[in-house]
Scaffold this active site. Structure first.
Site, PDB file in Angstrom:
ATOM      1  N   GLY A 177       0.826  -1.204   0.000  1.00  0.00           N
ATOM      2  CA  GLY A 177       0.000   0.000   0.000  1.00  0.00           C
ATOM      3  C   GLY A 177       0.855   1.246   0.000  1.00  0.00           C
ATOM      4  CG  ASN A 178      -0.372   4.662  -1.614  1.00  0.00           C
ATOM      5  OD1 ASN A 178      -1.042   5.542  -1.081  1.00  0.00           O
ATOM      6  ND2 ASN A 178      -0.824   3.951  -2.650  1.00  0.00           N
ATOM      7  NE  ARG A 179       5.218   6.419   4.577  1.00  0.00           N
ATOM      8  CZ  ARG A 179       5.314   5.599   5.627  1.00  0.00           C
ATOM      9  NH1 ARG A 179       4.331   5.524   6.500  1.00  0.00           N
ATOM     10  NH2 ARG A 179       6.395   4.872   5.799  1.00  0.00           N
ATOM     11  CB  SER A 180      -2.789   8.136  -0.461  1.00  0.00           C
ATOM     12  OG  SER A 180      -3.921   8.944  -0.684  1.00  0.00           O
TER      13      SER A 180
END
Ligand code: C5P
Length: 230
Positions: free
Chosen positions: A29-32
């Site tokens: 995943g990512n930090r958005s």
């Protein structure tokens, strides 16, 4: 009070970060946080637009009143929903952080810990949804008046955030691009944002550091202007 300049306009906004499964319990995943996309949805709805918000993973955010929310998980799911919803839209704004890669194998069962060394994770390229929207429109397969992208860029010794943004606007072929300055705790997981709003008509508007709702207002002002010129 806010202007009512988006009355009757249909807009599609993507928000949040996609999650690409490794197995039933793990993902890349990512930090958005989704905050910028949700702010865009809230302001557009306040200004009279018919808003569809396609949200991947986000922080715990309140769904703005009057907004149609469609939740998705992976980039592939986001792609399917965004392409379907965008046909006939006045504006499509891609604020989601879409994973560029996904694991080639998604294990059906939870990957077990063993005494052996773990298998390497092999990645495959995900489709670039923004580029696909632009291509579909060019091919006459999609009607969308304005296609807007986001880009998170850092400045370095040779190129500024603005230079990177100009290059990306040209490469992606979208009508407008919001370039956010990132790094040093800017943009991700915070309340404020700054950068530039670039148009394929050559317009370049500086967005000073401020609330994500302020950036949203600046963007909808520009979208409203472009739609009334068409
Ligand atoms: O190339 P980059 O990832 O910086 O571009 C960011 C823009 O492209 C954002 O608008 C994002 O939503 C979109 N994007 C996309 N599909 C991808 C990667 C990014 O639509 N696979």
């Amino acid at each position: 009070s806010l202007p009512w300049d988006l009355d009757g306009k249909r807009v599609v906004i993507s928000a949040g970060g996609t999650r690409e499964s490794l197995d039933p319990v793990r993902y890349l995943g990512n930090r958005s946080s989704g905050r910028q996309g949700y702010a865009l949805a809230r302001i557009a709805a306040h200004r009279g637009a018919d808003v569809t918000l396609v949200a991947a993973h986000t922080a715990d955010l309140v769904t703005p009143a009057g907004v149609r929310l469609i939740k998705v998980g992976t980039a592939e799911e986001l792609r399917t929903v965004v392409l379907a919803e965008s046909d006939g839209a006045d504006a499509v704004v891609m604020a989601a952080a879409v994973a560029d890669f996904r694991p080639v194998n998604q294990a059906e069962h939870k990957i077990k810990k063993t005494d052996r060394d773990p298998e390497p994770v092999v990645l495959a390229r995900n489709p670039d949804i923004l580029a696909e929207l632009v291509e579909s429109r060019s091919a006459g397969k999609l009607a969308a008046s304005l296609i807007v992208g986001f880009a998170a860029e850092t400045g370095d010794a040779t190129s500024s955030v603005l230079d990177h943004g100009r290059a990306k606007l040209a490469r992606k072929g979208c009508d407008m691009l919001v370039v956010n300055a990132v790094g040093d705790g800017m943009a991700f997981e915070v309340e404020d944002n700054s950068g530039w709003l670039l148009g394929d008509d050559g317009t370049e508007e500086r967005i000073d550091l401020g609330a994500k709702s302020l950036l949203a207002s600046t963007l909808w002002d520009a979208v409203g202007r472009r739609l009334s010129d068409q």
